[in-house]
Design an enzyme around this catalytic site. Sequence first.
Site, short mmCIF file in Angstrom:
data_model
loop_
_atom_site.label_atom_id
_atom_site.label_comp_id
_atom_site.label_asym_id
_atom_site.label_seq_id
_atom_site.Cartn_x
_atom_site.Cartn_y
_atom_site.Cartn_z
N GLU A 84 -1.51 4.00 6.59
CA GLU A 84 -1.18 5.36 6.33
C GLU A 84 -2.32 6.12 7.00
O GLU A 84 -2.11 7.15 7.70
CB GLU A 84 -1.32 5.54 4.93
CG GLU A 84 0.18 4.82 4.25
CD GLU A 84 0.22 4.98 2.89
OE1 GLU A 84 -0.87 4.53 2.09
OE2 GLU A 84 0.92 5.62 2.22
N ALA A 122 -5.88 0.55 0.61
CA ALA A 122 -6.75 1.30 -0.44
C ALA A 122 -7.70 0.15 -1.17
O ALA A 122 -7.16 -1.08 -0.97
CB ALA A 122 -6.00 1.84 -1.68
N GLU A 171 2.58 -2.57 -0.01
CA GLU A 171 2.65 -2.14 -1.58
C GLU A 171 3.30 -2.44 -2.61
O GLU A 171 2.93 -2.63 -3.52
CB GLU A 171 2.42 -0.36 -1.45
CG GLU A 171 1.22 0.38 -0.90
CD GLU A 171 1.22 0.35 0.67
OE1 GLU A 171 1.85 -0.25 1.33
OE2 GLU A 171 0.42 1.26 1.20
N GLY A 206 -2.72 1.53 2.74
CA GLY A 206 -3.29 3.08 2.98
C GLY A 206 -4.03 3.06 4.46
O GLY A 206 -4.07 3.97 5.01
#
Length: 694
Positions: free
Chosen positions: A106, A62, A126, A103
Amino acid sequence: MDHAFYEEKDGIAVITFNNPPVNGLSHGLRKAIVEGVDRANNNTAIRAIVLGGTERAFSGGADVTEFGTPKAGQAPTLRTVIEVLEQSAKPVVAAINGVCLGGGLELALGAHYRVAAAAARVGLPEVKLGILPGAGGTQRLPRVLGLEKALNMIVSGQVVKAATLADSALFDKVVEGDPQAAAIDFAKGLASDVPLKRVRDLAVSDADADALLLNARNAVKAGSARFPAPAACVEAVAASTNMAFDDGLAFERQQFTQLLNSSESLALRHVFAAERAATKIPDVPADTPLRPINRVGVIGAGTMGGGISMNYLNAGIPVVLLEQKEEALQRGVATIRKNYENTMKKGRITAEQVEERMNLLSTTLSYDALGEVDLVIEAVFEDMGVKEVVFRELDRVIKPGAILASNTSTLDVDQIAAFTKRPQDVIGLHFFSPANVMKLLEIVRGAKTAKDVLATCIDMGKKIGKKPVVSGVCDGFIGNRMLYAYRDAADEVMLQGAAPSQIDRALENFGFAMGPYRVGDLAGLDIGWAIRKRKKEADPQGYEEVVADRLCEAGRFGQKTGAGWYRYVAGDRKPQVDPEVENLIETFRKEKGVTSRKISDQEIVERCVYALANEGAKILEEGIALRASDIDIVYLNGYGFPLHRGGPMHYAQQAGLFNVVRALRQFGATSARPQAWQPAALLEKHAESGDALK
Ligand code: T1G
């Protein structure tokens, strides 16, 4: 800017991310991926879709720059993007190169297939930001790696090479060459009538899930008070074994949201950004040409000189170590070797590496042997007279263009530079003891230090694994100057009635590794006493006696003498409260006309930490530090400030600058040193405006 490039060739749509430097999954990039996948699915000529990044990064996760901004939650959210991939009618193949983190991984788990370069680095870090994988990572990774491996990766945040997971269901192919070309070939080979493989449809192999989860819960319990994320990671991964996929996703989301707003995650994300900001110098362009550093000279083979030398030896850079006497040299070299051998015994380096590093070390008794070094660092006695002799010699022998650095911890670098004819080549490199271990490197920029010298030292500081922070010239630079204020605040609260043991305990409960009085006993009270005696000789009238003087006069130097602020029984390093010290303090109070009062732990913490923030604000307004977050990096990495609090400046901002200024004024009103509590003008200004300190 195009956040992704879309091209079609031989029936394959290739979507290449374009959000430098590491393809952070910004709103723009998330949108571009969905648009690309929709476009491919609407084109009957397209059979499959390949997603790719750059050689450096598939995606770093992210976009951390969006955290805390409305954009982070803007549609399409990362979870939506992943669902779009998973629901795509046409197969989606992720081509993974460089880093594929958070992310980013992911996202790749939402693809139907994954082809990775063997050297690609993958992970869900994270937890290091005080959060957890919030886009399905805790539910999908166990489905392809199995419970144990996934649990370890998510709770530790470790990043591993794709090659190490080549046999797992995480990757369909791991290649030595270009993963995008391999992914395109893989996509072409996909039969159109085979149902698409979705990670969410896999089961978690959990042979002994209960035992694994019990171990994991026990393992994270100790640290969970300060860092709740690891425990939340365990529970989210546990949900992958005992909840339906969508329920597990919902549980993960709830845990993620809770952590995102936690003070610990705010602190960790602040530190992540602060570490990267610290090496950006407004008036020094990022592409400033660097001076070559192929050989380093170190003056002084004592504890500091030896530790400093090891930093460069560890980086494969030859070091010439100079001392005045042969036996001091040999002692220094033996200490370096012993240090390496201890590290080897812990399995962190091999015997070959010990010899490699020792072979890069040469010694000399003569300055003339330093003619070829590109950087010389003196770590001699902290006395300006000694520094002058050393720098005049260095000026004589060091080749033009080389960098002359002082490891001084408080002396005036401009004055040192003036001992040479090349002040532009002089800089301060303040290492912290043990110099080969402590991460902080205060880089002291003199008034005449050249920009390329500064840029070179920052770059080299990162290369030797340090966290460089640039400081201007003042007594104590950033960290030590703040330490003086912190210790004065502790001494004042002791004078007013708190015992040293209460002060230490209050600050250790706040999160400091060790309170100021235990630190004093460990370091030795005689060091500070020597400095204070020099100050007293210089200004007998102006000198203000402190309790520590009484301890030193009684020969109580701390652990080394078996007694200091505490008593130490027969070599036991465990501090014992000593009634003799309590009496000595009480006598001192009476002489000063102070009636002791009961003081709360909270007041102790506020006085000491706000004193740090106040001094930091003064350092900032004087331009000694470039930004508030630099001050946090200094105090977190050099002085044991608790990481989960983010640093003194971050902590003060979280407490509210208005509250900090109000408390400082209250402390000043009852202090014998009211001027010490005068809030910095910058602090008052921001307390008034409500704007954050930058
Ligand atoms: N987003 C945006 N920018 C990033 C970034 C990211 N994720 N990671 C790094 N950068 C910037 C960084 O600020 C710096 O910028 C430049 O890239 C180089 O970084 C839902 C919510 C990727 C291994 O925790 O570990 O995904 O200073 O100096 O040594 O579950 O950065 O040049 O302007 O560190 O080569 C999870 C964090 C996010 C990875 C590169 N991802 N980054 O290391 O260079 S949370 C992470 C790193 C998440 C989801 C959740 C490293 C790196 P500038 P650098 P590097």
